[in-house]
Write a protein that holds these residues in place. Structure first.
Motif, PDB file in Angstrom:
ATOM      1  N   ALA A 164       0.828  -1.210   0.000  1.00  0.00           N
ATOM      2  CA  ALA A 164       0.000   0.000   0.000  1.00  0.00           C
ATOM      3  C   ALA A 164       0.857   1.253   0.000  1.00  0.00           C
ATOM      4  N   GLN A 165       0.294   2.292  -0.580  1.00  0.00           N
ATOM      5  CA  GLN A 165       0.860   3.643  -0.531  1.00  0.00           C
ATOM      6  C   GLN A 165      -0.288   4.558  -0.129  1.00  0.00           C
ATOM      7  N   LYS A 166      -0.084   5.344   0.922  1.00  0.00           N
ATOM      8  CA  LYS A 166      -1.156   6.201   1.413  1.00  0.00           C
ATOM      9  C   LYS A 166      -0.629   7.598   1.658  1.00  0.00           C
ATOM     10  N   GLN A 167      -1.273   8.574   1.027  1.00  0.00           N
ATOM     11  CA  GLN A 167      -0.871   9.968   1.213  1.00  0.00           C
ATOM     12  C   GLN A 167      -1.343  10.448   2.573  1.00  0.00           C
ATOM     13  N   GLN A 168      -0.424  11.029   3.347  1.00  0.00           N
ATOM     14  CA  GLN A 168      -0.746  11.604   4.649  1.00  0.00           C
ATOM     15  C   GLN A 168      -0.178  13.010   4.691  1.00  0.00           C
TER      16      GLN A 168
ATOM     17  N   CYS B  64       4.215  10.403   2.237  1.00  0.00           N
ATOM     18  CA  CYS B  64       3.676   9.174   1.662  1.00  0.00           C
ATOM     19  C   CYS B  64       4.047   8.009   2.583  1.00  0.00           C
ATOM     20  N   GLN B  65       3.046   7.320   3.068  1.00  0.00           N
ATOM     21  CA  GLN B  65       3.294   6.132   3.901  1.00  0.00           C
ATOM     22  C   GLN B  65       3.240   4.903   3.001  1.00  0.00           C
TER      23      GLN B  65
ATOM     24  N   SER C 287       3.632   0.641   2.785  1.00  0.00           N
ATOM     25  CA  SER C 287       3.528  -0.571   3.596  1.00  0.00           C
ATOM     26  C   SER C 287       4.040  -1.764   2.796  1.00  0.00           C
TER      27      SER C 287
ATOM     28  N   GLN D  59       5.991  -0.551   7.877  1.00  0.00           N
ATOM     29  CA  GLN D  59       5.566   0.717   7.299  1.00  0.00           C
ATOM     30  C   GLN D  59       6.668   1.755   7.431  1.00  0.00           C
TER      31      GLN D  59
ATOM     32  N   CYS E 204       2.718  10.342  -3.000  1.00  0.00           N
ATOM     33  CA  CYS E 204       2.635   8.938  -3.416  1.00  0.00           C
ATOM     34  C   CYS E 204       2.414   8.805  -4.916  1.00  0.00           C
ATOM     35  N   ASP E 205       1.577   9.683  -5.479  1.00  0.00           N
ATOM     36  CA  ASP E 205       1.268   9.569  -6.907  1.00  0.00           C
ATOM     37  C   ASP E 205       2.423  10.002  -7.807  1.00  0.00           C
TER      38      ASP E 205
ATOM     39  N   THR F  53       0.418  -2.000  -5.727  1.00  0.00           N
ATOM     40  CA  THR F  53       0.136  -0.580  -5.939  1.00  0.00           C
ATOM     41  C   THR F  53       0.396  -0.244  -7.405  1.00  0.00           C
TER      42      THR F  53
END
Length: 144
Positions: free
Chosen positions: A38-42, A46-47, A49, A96, A104-105, A138
């Protein structure tokens, strides 16, 4: 005589295929599986996993990898050193990491540039690098 020879040759051939398949499966199971899960924008970060499984015959005390991030145009964004910590034998772990000031993008690919540290019984960085099996769930690729 040739009536009996043909089935014997077929039986030997089938035995060879089964034996070769078992050997290949046994060797395939001696891998370190690493999946970019996973990639999650915070905010500005970018986090990422990773799901990792140690299928080697020994536990890994410490695994450190040099990771290169490429953008969508295949230009280098960043070079990082990731430390996974211990990976017990036959255990799946989720790790993580936060990539500060990274969208992330904007990441097109992650490249395992090198294994810098791989501690465990009879383990070397080169051996661990050679046993990595990579996968990505991803939009970003993960490769060697």
């Amino acid at each position: 005589m040739t009536k009996f020879l043909a089935p014997l040759v077929l039986l030997i051939g089938l035995f060879s295929i089964v034996t070769g398949t078992k050997t290949a499966l046994a060797e395939q199971s001696k891998l370190i599986e690493m999946e970019l899960n996973a990639q999650k924008q915070q905010g500005d970060h970018c986090q990422i996993s990773f799901v990792m499984k140690n299928n080697l015959e020994t536990s890994i005390k410490q695994l450190s990898m040099e990771l290169v991030l490429f953008d969508q145009s295949s230009q280098v964004l960043n070079l990082l050193l990731l430390n996974s910590g211990p990976l017990p034998q036959q255990k799946t772990r989720v790790k993580q990491f936060v990539l500060k000031q990274t969208r992330c993008d904007s990441i097109g690919q992650f490249l395992i540039n090198d294994v810098k540290q791989c501690e465990g019984e009879d383990l070397t960085p080169q051996k661990c690098l050679g046993t990595l099996k990579l996968n990505s769930r991803t939009k970003s690729k993960l490769g060697l």
